[in-house]
Structures are given as C-alpha cells and as structure tokens.
Design a protein around this motif. Structure first.
Motif, mmCIF file in Angstrom:
data_model
loop_
_atom_site.group_PDB
_atom_site.id
_atom_site.type_symbol
_atom_site.label_atom_id
_atom_site.label_comp_id
_atom_site.label_asym_id
_atom_site.label_seq_id
_atom_site.Cartn_x
_atom_site.Cartn_y
_atom_site.Cartn_z
ATOM 1 N N SER A 78 0.830 -1.204 0.000
ATOM 2 C CA SER A 78 0.000 0.000 0.000
ATOM 3 C C SER A 78 0.865 1.255 0.000
ATOM 4 O O SER A 78 0.609 2.207 -0.737
ATOM 5 C CB SER A 78 -0.926 -0.016 1.221
ATOM 6 O OG SER A 78 -1.656 1.179 1.312
ATOM 7 N N LYS A 79 1.891 1.252 0.812
ATOM 8 C CA LYS A 79 2.795 2.405 0.887
ATOM 9 C C LYS A 79 3.547 2.596 -0.424
ATOM 10 O O LYS A 79 3.757 3.742 -0.869
ATOM 11 C CB LYS A 79 3.767 2.223 2.055
ATOM 12 C CG LYS A 79 4.702 3.375 2.262
ATOM 13 C CD LYS A 79 3.970 4.665 2.602
ATOM 14 C CE LYS A 79 4.968 5.769 2.895
ATOM 15 N NZ LYS A 79 4.355 7.038 3.201
ATOM 16 N N LYS A 94 1.293 4.385 -2.807
ATOM 17 C CA LYS A 94 1.240 5.805 -2.460
ATOM 18 C C LYS A 94 2.510 6.518 -2.914
ATOM 19 O O LYS A 94 2.457 7.628 -3.451
ATOM 20 C CB LYS A 94 1.062 5.988 -0.952
ATOM 21 C CG LYS A 94 -0.318 5.745 -0.447
ATOM 22 C CD LYS A 94 -0.340 5.891 1.071
ATOM 23 C CE LYS A 94 -1.194 7.068 1.455
ATOM 24 N NZ LYS A 94 -1.360 7.163 2.925
ATOM 25 N N ARG A 137 3.018 9.578 -5.530
ATOM 26 C CA ARG A 137 3.646 10.800 -5.027
ATOM 27 C C ARG A 137 4.934 11.137 -5.749
ATOM 28 O O ARG A 137 5.282 12.303 -5.920
ATOM 29 C CB ARG A 137 3.918 10.616 -3.534
ATOM 30 C CG ARG A 137 4.391 11.841 -2.844
ATOM 31 C CD ARG A 137 4.440 11.646 -1.344
ATOM 32 N NE ARG A 137 5.073 12.786 -0.719
ATOM 33 C CZ ARG A 137 5.659 12.764 0.459
ATOM 34 N NH1 ARG A 137 5.685 11.643 1.152
ATOM 35 N NH2 ARG A 137 6.205 13.829 0.958
#
Length: 99
Positions: free
Chosen positions: A85-86, A89, A93
């Motif tokens: 999940s990170k 992200k 980003r």
C-alpha cells in the motif's frame, strides 16, 4: 512471514518475555536496535563498514526486523499489505520522470 512471526512468538513465550512486548515497548526497541545498526556506520565509509562488520550489521538488521514483526503482530498490521500500500502511495507521489 507468518511462520517467522509464529517462531518469534514461541521464542518470546518460552522465555516469559511477553509482558514487556506491548506496542510502546516494541516501538522503543525498534528505535534502539536501529540506532545500534547505525552505530556500525558512524566513522567509516559505508563500503568499509560492511566489509569490516557485515555479520554484526546483519545481526542488528535482524534485531530491527524481529522487533518490527513483533510490533506489527501486537497492533494487528499485515506488514506485507502495508508495504505494498505504501509503495502505491509512493509511486503516485513520486512518479517516474519520462523525459
């Protein structure tokens, strides 16, 4: 990873250490062990530190990993899922430059 967490839990239980393994104490232990890992790089170039002390560095990295697995289990985090999940992200980003 679940099997390793089980082995760590068993190791801890056999020694009666579970009373101190709450989220706060485990988070502190992660930080302390990470500092011990960093200490191996304090005065040397990274390549030299690894060449001189790879086994000790591996042991400190393992300590960080073990405490992180215990922390995740203590508060109910699936680390594999959280990492994926990170990464999603982070990809949004910090997109790859397509120059």
């Amino acid at each position: 990873m679940k099997q390793l967490q089980k082995e760590i839990r068993q190791f801890t239980e056999e020694r009666g250490w579970t009373g101190n393994h709450d989220a706060r104490n485990l988070a502190i232990s992660i930080s302390l062990e990470a500092s011990e890992l960093l200490e191996h790089f304090q005065w040397d170039a990274p390549e030299e530190a690894v060449a001189l002390r790879k086994n000790e560095i591996a042991e400190e990295a393992a300590d960080v990993f073990i405490y992180l697995l215990q922390f995740a289990e203590a508060i109910g985090i699936d680390l594999e899922e959280a990492a994926r999940s990170k990464m999603k992200k982070n990809a949004a980003r910090f997109p790859v430059n397509s120059n």
